[in-house]
Enzyme design. Sequence first.
Site, PDB file in Angstrom:
ATOM      1  CG  LEU A   1     -11.878   3.850  -2.857  1.00  0.00           C
ATOM      2  CD1 LEU A   1     -11.098   5.148  -2.765  1.00  0.00           C
ATOM      3  CD2 LEU A   1     -11.741   3.065  -1.575  1.00  0.00           C
TER       4      LEU A   1
ATOM      5  CD  GLN B   1      -6.129   9.710   2.944  1.00  0.00           C
ATOM      6  OE1 GLN B   1      -6.820   8.746   3.224  1.00  0.00           O
ATOM      7  NE2 GLN B   1      -4.841   9.763   3.208  1.00  0.00           N
TER       8      GLN B   1
ATOM      9  CD  GLU C   1      -2.880   3.546  -1.088  1.00  0.00           C
ATOM     10  OE1 GLU C   1      -3.499   4.609  -0.883  1.00  0.00           O
ATOM     11  OE2 GLU C   1      -2.001   3.124  -0.338  1.00  0.00           O
TER      12      GLU C   1
ATOM     13  CG  HIS D   1      -8.455   7.311  -2.444  1.00  0.00           C
ATOM     14  ND1 HIS D   1      -8.079   6.809  -3.666  1.00  0.00           N
ATOM     15  CD2 HIS D   1      -8.187   6.347  -1.535  1.00  0.00           C
ATOM     16  CE1 HIS D   1      -7.609   5.572  -3.493  1.00  0.00           C
ATOM     17  NE2 HIS D   1      -7.656   5.274  -2.207  1.00  0.00           N
TER      18      HIS D   1
ATOM     19  NE  ARG E   1      -5.112   6.036   0.427  1.00  0.00           N
ATOM     20  CZ  ARG E   1      -5.958   5.332   1.142  1.00  0.00           C
ATOM     21  NH1 ARG E   1      -6.706   5.916   2.060  1.00  0.00           N
ATOM     22  NH2 ARG E   1      -6.056   4.043   0.955  1.00  0.00           N
TER      23      ARG E   1
ATOM     24  CG  HIS F   1     -10.737   8.071   0.947  1.00  0.00           C
ATOM     25  ND1 HIS F   1     -11.757   7.229   0.572  1.00  0.00           N
ATOM     26  CD2 HIS F   1      -9.819   7.301   1.568  1.00  0.00           C
ATOM     27  CE1 HIS F   1     -11.452   5.988   0.958  1.00  0.00           C
ATOM     28  NE2 HIS F   1     -10.299   6.006   1.571  1.00  0.00           N
TER      29      HIS F   1
ATOM     30  NE  ARG G   1      -7.352   6.836   6.402  1.00  0.00           N
ATOM     31  CZ  ARG G   1      -7.608   5.819   5.573  1.00  0.00           C
ATOM     32  NH1 ARG G   1      -6.988   4.669   5.721  1.00  0.00           N
ATOM     33  NH2 ARG G   1      -8.484   5.963   4.589  1.00  0.00           N
TER      34      ARG G   1
ATOM     35  CG  PHE H   1      -2.362  -0.236   0.934  1.00  0.00           C
ATOM     36  CD1 PHE H   1      -2.774  -1.170   0.016  1.00  0.00           C
ATOM     37  CD2 PHE H   1      -3.338   0.523   1.587  1.00  0.00           C
ATOM     38  CE1 PHE H   1      -4.119  -1.361  -0.259  1.00  0.00           C
ATOM     39  CE2 PHE H   1      -4.682   0.343   1.322  1.00  0.00           C
ATOM     40  CZ  PHE H   1      -5.082  -0.597   0.392  1.00  0.00           C
TER      41      PHE H   1
END
Length: 557
Positions: free
Chosen positions: A237, A225, A240, A227, A271, A336, A371, A112
């Site tokens: 979404l 955040q 990731e 995304h 991100r 996100h 994050r 990730f």
Amino acid sequence: MLSYDVLIIGGGLAGLRAALEVGQQAKVGVVTKVYPMRSHSVAAQGGINAAISEEDNTEDHIYDTVKGSDYLADQDAVEILCDEAPRAVYEMDQMGALFSRTEAGRIAQRPFGGQDFPRTCYAADKTGHILQHTLYEQALRHNVKVHNEWFVLEILSDGGEVRGIVALDTHTGKVETIAANAVIVCTGGYGRVFSRSTNALINTGEGMSLAYHAGAALKDMEFVQFHPTTLYGSNILISEGARGEGGLLFNSEGERFMEKYAPSKMELAPRDVVSRSMETEIQEGRGIGDGYLHLDLTGIGADLIGDRLPQIAELARTYLGVDPVTEPIPVQPGQHYSMGGIGTDVHGATEVGGLYAAGECACVSVHGANRLGGNSLLDTVVFGRRAGAAAAAYVKGRPRPAPIPDSVVQEHENKLSALLAADSGESFSPVRKEMEVAMMNGAGVYRHKDGLDKAIDQLDVIKKRAENLTVSDKTRKFNFELQGALEFKHSLLLAEVIAEGARSREESRGAHFRNDFPERNDADWLKHTIATKGEDGPVYSTSDVSITKHQPKKRVY
Ligand SMILES: Cc1cc2nc3c(=O)[nH]c(=O)nc-3n(C[C@H](O)[C@H](O)[C@H](O)COP(=O)(O)OP(=O)(O)OC[C@H]3O[C@@H](n4cnc5c(N)ncnc54)[C@H](O)[C@@H]3O)c2cc1C
């Protein structure tokens, strides 16, 4: 009258994990505005981080998280998050969560963004769904009492201590109260404050606002955040995990543009970095169509896509008519996740006696300014459990919660009746849309004083209009128009705190990027933003960041 030792607001992962913990020691109830299985946790796709491989170690997980946070996370809290991660994942496994497996039978892990090791444990691309089913099963098995489709209107506190809650029972349309010695807020994120969001429509964030009105502080709300890969148009979404499995990003010139921005991590940079790179490509004219980019999974192959990314393949086919096995997916960045939230200590406690928070609505802070993917599911179960344990200890030995006076019900009845009776004024929905667009334009991926000034001016006007709303559905049962109007007023408070925080923070850190202050400024801004309720609205202050092992340094990928 209903009463519990500990009452939990929210039936997502954080709420259910907390409920299981409290249930072993004290009388616990859960109120939730939707059935637990409709909580946004169900939508989580990519996975949950834990250093469980023999070649990995917790110290690296801590370092990646602190670096990912752009050094704003409280490092003592990050240490707890990462230390407790293996236990939390094995616990879910033992409760019955069906994680994907390696050939050797171990829990499978994928790479990730922003992490130096494939540390993200997953269940195909339906990890949240699997975890939520597992915890809900356990909650049913342990007879956790759940009040489904109850919409919380107020958290009652006086003398610096929590007393219980007031809620609207959607089934009957009646106002109810529940007395409790402790309340744990687990209400998730506020994604719907922005016009482009991956979040469920229910994610309007009122739990944060309810806690603020009960006396808790909101912390670091300007850190939002975005995304990188959401489906163009709908902003659903695309995990990731798709890039973790080998998905590549291309611009209109066919360039793998991440080479310019994060040469070592490429598509798997954190991100904030990938979203900004994408916005830059689009703004500089290298977007495709009227402003998207391509996520290309064609190199992964039909078998692997079918095995590890079945849901995102289905989403691309259903919502865009694109088959990711043979064609690239049009994507754009979208809101996100909320790094900020109700400020808590590492036990989930706020400044109000008996008031706790956990999950996305809380800011412990383990995510700081950005994050890492896979750390939020982890946050829900680690700090859900801790908040549950702390609340159970808090109520131990206390007398039964004091009954809530009828006047409280009457006060809320009067407010609801007045809103339902109003026949002049505006419907909330178009006004809310204006808030969402103002926030996306002014407080989005790139920010600037001029844009934030404009957004705040627009919010001021919208706030006045929100005082004069009308609801066309005058019934009481299942009146979701009424609920929407109530949610909107809370969302507006959050919008204001996000925009004000972003305007005062004259630096760029993690997900907060100011074009007029493009550098991080540790001398003035290595601190948390705190907003508490004052007489005329939010009052802002700052607090220190806890730094244990990792001194801030330049963040390069
Ligand atoms: C599409 C998507 C994919 C994601 N994928 C990942 C991933 O792969 N890995 C990862 O780590 N993170 C992921 N995240 C983030 C993560 O899923 C969330 O942060 C996390 O699940 C939030 O859990 P929660 O328990 O805090 O809140 P939620 O699951 O959002 O639950 C909130 C609960 O609060 C209740 N509630 C709210 N307001 C009220 C009210 N007024 N009255 C009564 N009840 C109320 C709701 O009914 C609900 O039960 C993803 C997020 C999204 C949107």
